[in-house]
Structure formats: structure tokens, C-alpha cells
Design an enzyme around this catalytic site. Structure first.
Site, PDB file in Angstrom:
ATOM      1  N   GLU A   1      28.472  37.880  20.240  1.00  7.71           N
ATOM      2  CA  GLU A   1      28.826  36.641  18.990  1.00  7.71           C
ATOM      3  C   GLU A   1      29.486  37.310  18.131  1.00  7.71           C
ATOM      4  OE1 GLU A   1      26.892  34.027  18.882  1.00  7.71           O
ATOM      5  OE2 GLU A   1      25.777  34.851  20.524  1.00  7.71           O
TER       6      GLU A   1
ATOM      7  N   TRP B   1      32.812  36.460  20.157  1.00 13.55           N
ATOM      8  CA  TRP B   1      32.755  34.498  19.825  1.00 13.55           C
ATOM      9  C   TRP B   1      33.453  35.180  18.729  1.00 13.55           C
ATOM     10  CZ3 TRP B   1      33.002  30.043  22.787  1.00 13.55           C
ATOM     11  CH2 TRP B   1      31.888  30.442  23.551  1.00 13.55           C
TER      12      TRP B   1
ATOM     13  N   TRP C   1      38.378   7.990  15.742  1.00 14.90           N
ATOM     14  CA  TRP C   1      36.846   8.299  15.354  1.00 14.90           C
ATOM     15  C   TRP C   1      36.546   6.859  14.191  1.00 14.90           C
ATOM     16  CZ3 TRP C   1      34.483  12.128  18.011  1.00 14.90           C
ATOM     17  CH2 TRP C   1      35.128  13.382  17.983  1.00 14.90           C
TER      18      TRP C   1
ATOM     19  N   ASN D   1      22.977  29.090  13.243  1.00  6.83           N
ATOM     20  CA  ASN D   1      24.071  28.713  13.679  1.00  6.83           C
ATOM     21  C   ASN D   1      24.223  27.392  14.320  1.00  6.83           C
ATOM     22  OD1 ASN D   1      25.990  28.906  16.030  1.00  6.83           O
ATOM     23  ND2 ASN D   1      24.427  29.622  17.375  1.00  6.83           N
TER      24      ASN D   1
ATOM     25  N   TRP E   1      35.965  15.157  13.063  1.00  5.53           N
ATOM     26  CA  TRP E   1      35.419  16.896  13.395  1.00  5.53           C
ATOM     27  C   TRP E   1      35.786  17.186  11.934  1.00  5.53           C
ATOM     28  CZ3 TRP E   1      39.425  20.466  13.621  1.00  5.53           C
ATOM     29  CH2 TRP E   1      40.226  19.921  14.818  1.00  5.53           C
TER      30      TRP E   1
ATOM     31  N   TRP F   1      33.303  23.846  15.634  1.00  2.73           N
ATOM     32  CA  TRP F   1      33.224  22.063  14.953  1.00  2.73           C
ATOM     33  C   TRP F   1      34.811  21.504  16.795  1.00  2.73           C
ATOM     34  CZ3 TRP F   1      31.181  18.554  12.494  1.00  2.73           C
ATOM     35  CH2 TRP F   1      30.579  19.204  11.472  1.00  2.73           C
TER      36      TRP F   1
HETATM   37  C1  LIG Z   1      29.907  24.222  13.502  1.00  5.38           C
HETATM   38  C2  LIG Z   1      30.390  25.046  13.679  1.00  5.38           C
HETATM   39  C3  LIG Z   1      31.135  26.278  12.303  1.00  5.38           C
HETATM   40  C4  LIG Z   1      30.631  27.204  12.026  1.00  5.38           C
HETATM   41  N1  LIG Z   1      31.384  27.848  10.958  1.00  5.38           N
HETATM   42  C5  LIG Z   1      31.361  29.010  10.488  1.00  5.38           C
HETATM   43  C6  LIG Z   1      32.382  29.492   9.877  1.00  5.38           C
HETATM   44  O1  LIG Z   1      33.055  29.232   8.860  1.00  5.38           O
HETATM   45  N2  LIG Z   1      31.951  31.767   9.531  1.00  5.38           N
HETATM   46  C7  LIG Z   1      31.210  32.030   9.963  1.00  5.38           C
HETATM   47  O2  LIG Z   1      31.334  32.935  10.477  1.00  5.38           O
HETATM   48  N3  LIG Z   1      30.373  31.641  11.174  1.00  5.38           N
HETATM   49  C8  LIG Z   1      30.241  30.009  11.482  1.00  5.38           C
HETATM   50  N4  LIG Z   1      30.333  29.492  12.932  1.00  5.38           N
HETATM   51  C9  LIG Z   1      29.124  31.012  13.805  1.00  5.38           C
HETATM   52  C10 LIG Z   1      28.301  31.559  13.181  1.00  5.38           C
HETATM   53  O3  LIG Z   1      26.851  29.801  12.963  1.00  5.38           O
HETATM   54  C11 LIG Z   1      27.529  31.892  12.383  1.00  5.38           C
HETATM   55  O4  LIG Z   1      28.808  32.973  12.156  1.00  5.38           O
HETATM   56  C12 LIG Z   1      26.696  32.427  12.113  1.00  5.38           C
HETATM   57  O5  LIG Z   1      25.800  31.416  12.071  1.00  5.38           O
HETATM   58  C13 LIG Z   1      26.497  33.632  11.136  1.00  5.38           C
HETATM   59  O6  LIG Z   1      25.409  33.802  11.355  1.00  5.38           O
HETATM   60  P1  LIG Z   1      24.856  35.624  11.217  1.00  5.38           P
HETATM   61  O7  LIG Z   1      25.518  36.289  10.604  1.00  5.38           O
HETATM   62  O8  LIG Z   1      23.371  35.409  11.123  1.00  5.38           O
HETATM   63  O9  LIG Z   1      25.400  35.259  13.102  1.00  5.38           O
HETATM   64  P2  LIG Z   1      24.775  36.877  13.800  1.00  5.38           P
HETATM   65  O10 LIG Z   1      24.021  35.586  15.151  1.00  5.38           O
HETATM   66  O11 LIG Z   1      23.809  37.359  13.511  1.00  5.38           O
HETATM   67  O12 LIG Z   1      26.088  36.743  14.669  1.00  5.38           O
HETATM   68  C14 LIG Z   1      27.194  38.157  14.340  1.00  5.38           C
HETATM   69  C15 LIG Z   1      28.356  37.302  13.762  1.00  5.38           C
HETATM   70  O13 LIG Z   1      29.331  37.288  14.607  1.00  5.38           O
HETATM   71  C16 LIG Z   1      30.551  36.479  14.553  1.00  5.38           C
HETATM   72  N5  LIG Z   1      29.391  35.025  15.813  1.00  5.38           N
HETATM   73  C17 LIG Z   1      28.244  34.347  15.459  1.00  5.38           C
HETATM   74  N6  LIG Z   1      27.690  33.120  16.068  1.00  5.38           N
HETATM   75  C18 LIG Z   1      29.318  32.627  16.443  1.00  5.38           C
HETATM   76  C19 LIG Z   1      29.984  31.984  16.893  1.00  5.38           C
HETATM   77  N7  LIG Z   1      29.056  31.157  17.653  1.00  5.38           N
HETATM   78  N8  LIG Z   1      31.756  31.363  16.394  1.00  5.38           N
HETATM   79  C20 LIG Z   1      32.530  32.695  16.264  1.00  5.38           C
HETATM   80  N9  LIG Z   1      31.485  33.994  15.526  1.00  5.38           N
HETATM   81  C21 LIG Z   1      30.177  33.765  15.579  1.00  5.38           C
HETATM   82  C22 LIG Z   1      29.812  35.695  12.863  1.00  5.38           C
HETATM   83  O14 LIG Z   1      30.756  37.227  12.034  1.00  5.38           O
HETATM   84  C23 LIG Z   1      28.551  36.959  12.458  1.00  5.38           C
HETATM   85  O15 LIG Z   1      28.328  37.337  11.633  1.00  5.38           O
HETATM   86  C24 LIG Z   1      30.032  28.390  13.092  1.00  5.38           C
HETATM   87  C25 LIG Z   1      29.444  27.614  13.454  1.00  5.38           C
HETATM   88  C26 LIG Z   1      29.254  26.380  14.087  1.00  5.38           C
HETATM   89  C27 LIG Z   1      28.821  25.901  15.206  1.00  5.38           C
END
Ligand SMILES: Cc1cc2nc3c(=O)[nH]c(=O)nc-3n(C[C@H](O)[C@H](O)[C@H](O)COP(=O)(O)OP(=O)(O)OC[C@H]3O[C@@H](n4cnc5c(N)ncnc54)[C@H](O)[C@@H]3O)c2cc1C
Length: 470
Positions: A272, A275, A303, A341, A359, A382
Site C-alpha cells: 500500500e 501504491w 457524466w 479504503n 469523478w 478516484w
Molecule cells: C477514491 C479514493 C480516494 C482516496 N484518497 C486518498 C487521499 O486523499 N489520501 C490518501 O492518503 N489516500 C487516499 N486513498 C487511499 C486509501 O484509501 C488511504 O490511503 C487509506 O484508506 C488510509 O488509511 P490507512 O492509513 O489506515 O491505510 P493503510 O491500509 O494502513 O495503508 C498504509 C498507507 O499506504 C498508503 N495507501 C494505502 N492505500 C492506498 C491507495 N489505495 N492508494 C495510495 N496510497 C495508499 C497510505 O499512505 C496509507 O496511510 C484514496 C482511495 C480511494 C479509493
């Protein structure tokens, strides 16, 4: 003694801060500064949760710097002009900063380079926001990856930088004018959400707690929104309260002690983090994604929205769609500034594929509402959900909110937590659309649409657009 400036941007910590460490290697006299943008009106993406977290984190940073002998200077205005003034006032010979991958940050860096060159001031910019920056993870031909899996393979194969240590001492020369630290009211905002504790210490605690517990079952729990199964580090990474190097090293250290099942979990977690960097390098190489679809096939898509429900967007924002999983997620967002997420994916797909809304509307609402709003990840998430992005869900793979509920919240725990009106509703009523199309509880709306009808409309819209372009 030689003096230098460290410009804090999104790196609010004194441990393992690349540019700050480099500044201190050049001299002990460092002028740490944070510059508030002088935007006269609110940017559409500015919202209370993130600004409140920013203010709290700056307050903590200020205290941390004081504890080692420094003083954080606050200025307001155009960053380049303010840095020019500060360097002239203090006789600073070099400006240190960590690079920012966003198009806005890059634009400022370009102007800063011109100003420092003209004024004979040194400029020392550093990699800090990512483990691997945009030119480090490339294909065998030296081109940019547009697909995640091969990107992540190369990312993992590269040697990793180790985190640096904590700064023990820093001397800020006396007599430098500073504004007071910013407050939420400076933006005309008031608190709206119960956000996580800001600051470097709180972020380190969150990392420690996650690594010691939830990480070991991350793979199994990360998709269950009712469980605290993820790290909740996104706002900390967003504001640089911890570095991705610290996260990577902490997870790797524990990984070595885990049995193979546990190792898979930490690997999943680190994926993650990859990502995050994948989306950052995409934004760097393809800044046009800020305005248009990454995949050229879908540029210019219409849209159309829902003709008979003009308030559909407002209902989505407020968590009043009549789809319990959507409404729970949107209410979690407004109550906490954070959304799970899995829920982000479901709500984003619902906005684009069920409500047929652009979006960019959702991207903007998320940026305004999220404490962790990160331009690259938000845009990537998005566009992934809309089916228009790099390595995105294909447009015909449309999540059904009811099936998603059955799979990820079968007991309705998440739904009941965030929707008090549904506390006493039988589980079965949360998992399928009501057969009579009516409300399932007093005060809770009936579903505003039929998913399978809108799914067909989406398929038609995408196919028509594709046909027009070929
Ligand atoms: C529509 C949409 C919008 C999002 N907007 C953001 C946003 O503005 N800021 C943001 O940090 N993340 C965003 N994410 C990714 C993800 O949802 C969040 O990073 C995550 O939910 C944060 O929770 P966590 O720290 O517990 O994640 P964990 O699951 O613990 O992951 C660890 C770290 O990995 C990174 N990460 C995790 N999943 C993703 C992902 N899919 N894409 C990119 N990085 C990721 C984050 O930095 C996160 O803190 C978005 C995802 C979607 C589908």
C-alpha cells in the site's frame, strides 16, 4: 557563523528529516520557517479537518524545535517572495527544503530556483516524501510504469535508504520577526470532525501500535471497515509526521520476526505504501491527470447525472442516499475526516457509476473533507474507481453496493456504527434493497435508485463514448 533556512512544507518532524539534517550538517544556525499561503479566498479543496490537523501539527513542531533550542518562524504570502525576504533579512546563505511531488509544489520549486540563482543564494532540495522518487523506479527501457504490479516489483527490488536520526540541537538566531502560529479561524473555518491527535509523537505512537498489533493480521482485516485493521497513518504521511522510510524500516524489522503468514501481512501493508508512491510518480510524469482522464479513451466523457434527482450529489455528501453502506461511509468521513479504503472505493464507484456524476466532483469533495487529502492518491483513487485511470478497474466492473455490504460488512457493524437510525434494523434489511422500495427505518431515506438499472446506463454511456472515439 554561517546561517541557513530550512523551509518546512510537508515534513513536520525533527526525526529523519532529510533536508533539515542536511541543513544542520552545513551549520548549527538554522532558521526554520513555515509559510502560509496568502490565498485571499478558500481554495475549493481546503477544508476544516486537514487544516485543523495542519495547525496542530505545526504547533507540535514548534514545541519540538523549541525543545532543541530552535524557533519556528511563521510568515504568510507567496513562498518564493517570503523566502527571498527572509534570506535578505537574516543573511542566510542557503535555503534547504524537501521536494514536493505535486504540480503546485513543483511550480514553486521552479520559481525558487530562478530567485535563488538571481540572488546568489544556495538552494538545496532533497528527496524525502517517498522512499523512491519519480526517476528511480523505471522499466528496463527507462520509461515510466503505467501499471502497478511491475512497478511494485522494481520498487521492492531496489536498495532502501535507512531512516536518519533525531536532531538533538538547532540554534535559531534571535530577533527574527514571526507571525503567530496559524489557527483554523484564519481560514474562516471551525472544527467539523473528530480528527486524530496531530504531531510527530502521536504519529510515531500510531505506527508503533499498528506494527505491534494490527499489521500482523493486515491482509485478513484490511477490507473490513468495522475493524481497526489498517494503520491510520495516512494523515501522518501526508504531513510528514513520519517518513515513509521509518514506516518501511519498522515494518521490515518486525517482518523478520514473523512466521511466513505474518510476513505476507506486512508485505501486503508495504504494498500500500508502494501504491502511494506509484500515484505520486504518475502525477509527476502526467500532471494532466489533475484536469483530465489518465486514459485518453475516456477524455471528454459526459457524466449526465440522474435526471429526476437533482439533489443526488448533496444526498451522497450528506450520507442520505438510502444505501446503508454508502451512507455509513459518508458519515464516517464527515464525523472523522477519514474513511476506510474499501468504503472509499464503494462510495467513489457509486458516485460515478450509479449517480453518473463526474469523478472530479467527488475528488474535490474528498479533498475538502479528508484529514489525509493527498492530491496524487486521491486523484489516483478516484480515477481508479471511475474506470478512467492508470491500471484502473475496467469500466464494466461495477461494484454492487449490496454485494459489497454482504462481503465486507455482513453483520452490519460498520453501518450501525455510523447510522443511528439503523441501529435496530434486522441484518437482512441492510444486505439487500427493500423489496417494496420503501424506507427501512423511520428517518432513514428509501434508496434513491435501482442499482441494476443504473449499472446498465453506465455500460451504455461508456460503450457509446468508446464507439464515438473509434
Ligand atoms: C477514491 C479514493 C480516494 C482516496 N484518497 C486518498 C487521499 O486523499 N489520501 C490518501 O492518503 N489516500 C487516499 N486513498 C487511499 C486509501 O484509501 C488511504 O490511503 C487509506 O484508506 C488510509 O488509511 P490507512 O492509513 O489506515 O491505510 P493503510 O491500509 O494502513 O495503508 C498504509 C498507507 O499506504 C498508503 N495507501 C494505502 N492505500 C492506498 C491507495 N489505495 N492508494 C495510495 N496510497 C495508499 C497510505 O499512505 C496509507 O496511510 C484514496 C482511495 C480511494 C479509493
Amino acid at each position: 557563523m554561517k546561517r541557513v533556512i530550512h523551509w518546512f512544507r510537508r515534513d513536520f518532524r525533527i526525526t529523519d528529516n532529510t533536508a533539515l539534517t542536511a541543513a544542520l550538517q552545513s551549520t548549527q544556525e538554522v532558521i526554520p520557517v513555515y509559510i502560509l499561503s496568502d490565498w485571499k479566498s478558500l481554495h475549493d479543496w481546503t477544508g476544516a479537518p486537514r487544516q485543523e490537523f495542519l495547525c496542530g501539527s505545526l504547533h507540535a513542531l514548534s514545541k519540538n524545535l523549541e525543545s532543541i533550542g530552535g524557533r519556528l518562524i511563521f510568515r504568510k504570502g507567496d513562498a518564493v517572495e517570503e523566502l527571498e525576504k527572509l534570506a535578505a533579512e537574516t543573511g542566510a546563505s542557503t535555503i534547504f527544503a524537501n521536494r514536493d511531488p505535486d504540480p503546485f509544489g513543483r511550480g514553486v520549486e521552479t520559481r525558487l530556483a530562478v530567485m535563488t540563482e538571481a540572488r546568489g543564494i544556495g538552494l538545496s532540495l532533497h528527496k524525502d516524501v517517498c522512499v523512491h522518487e519519480r526517476h528511480e523506479v523505471l522499466t528496463g527501457q527507462g520509461t515510466v510504469f503505467r501499471v502497478f504490479t511491475p512497478y511494485s516489483k522494481v520498487w521492492f527490488s531496489l536498495p532502501k535508504p535507512s531512516p536518519g536520526s533525531s536532531i538533538k540541537q538547532l540554534i535559531t538566531p534571535p530577533g527574527i520577526a514571526s507571525l503567530p502560529p496559524p489557527q483554523l479561524s484564519d481560514w474562516g473555518l471551525v472544527p467539523t470532525a473528530s480528527i486524530p491527535e496531530p504531531g510527530e509523537r502521536a504519529a510515531r505512537e500510531r505506527l508503533k501500535r499498528f506494527i505491534a498489533g494490527p499489521m500482523k493480521e493486515y491482509g485478513g482485516n484490511r477490507d473490513t471497515p468495522s475493524v481497526v485493521g489498517t494503520s491510520h497513518l495516512s494523515q501522518d504521511l501526508r504531513f510528514g509526521l513520519i517518513s515513509p522510510r521509518q514506516v518501511f524500516t519498522a515494518a521490515k524489522k518486525v517482518e523478520e520476526e514473523l512466521p511466513s503468514e505474518g510476513r505476507k501481512n506486512s508485505m501486503k501493508f508495504l504494498t500500500e505504501i508502494v501504491w502511494r508512491e506509484f500515484y505520486m510518480q504518475l502525477l509527476w510524469h502526467y500532471p494532466e491527470v489533475m484536469n483530465q482522464e489518465f486514459n485518453p479513451t475516456w477524455r471528454g466523457m459526459k457524466w449526465p447525472g440522474l435526471a429526476d434527482t437533482p439533489d443526488a450529489f448533496e444526498r451522497w455528501c450528506r450520507g442520505r442516499t438510502g444505501f446503508p453502506i454508502i451512507d455509513a461511509a459518508m458519515r464516517q468521513l464527515s464525523a472523522t475526516g477519514w474513511m476506510h479504503n474499501r468504503a472509499r472505493m464503494i462510495t467513489a464507484m457509486f458516485l460515478t457509476k450509479d449517480l453518473h456524476l463526474d469523478w472530479r466532483l467527488g475528488e474535490s469533495f474528498f479533498m475538502r473533507s479528508l484529514v489525509d487529502g493527498e492530491i496524487a492518491s486521491n486523484n489516483g483513487g478516484w480515477q481508479w474507481s471511475a474506470g478512467t485511470g492508470a491500471d484502473a478497474a475496467p469500466y464494466f466492473r461495477i461494484q454492487n453496493p449490496w454485494s459489497q455490504t454482504k462481503r465486507y460488512d455482513p453483520q452490519g457493524l460498520y453501518i450501525r456504527k455510523w447510522i443511528p437510525e439503523l441501529k435496530n434494523v434486522a441484518n437482512a434489511a441492510l444486505l439487500d434493497p427493500p423489496s417494496d422500495g420503501q424506507s427501512i427505518a423511520p428517518g432513514y431515506p428509501a434508496p434513491l435508485l435501482d442499482h441494476s438499472t443504473e449499472r446498465d446506463r453506465t455500460l451504455e454511456c461508456f460503450s457509446k463514448h468508446k464507439a464515438l472515439r473509434t
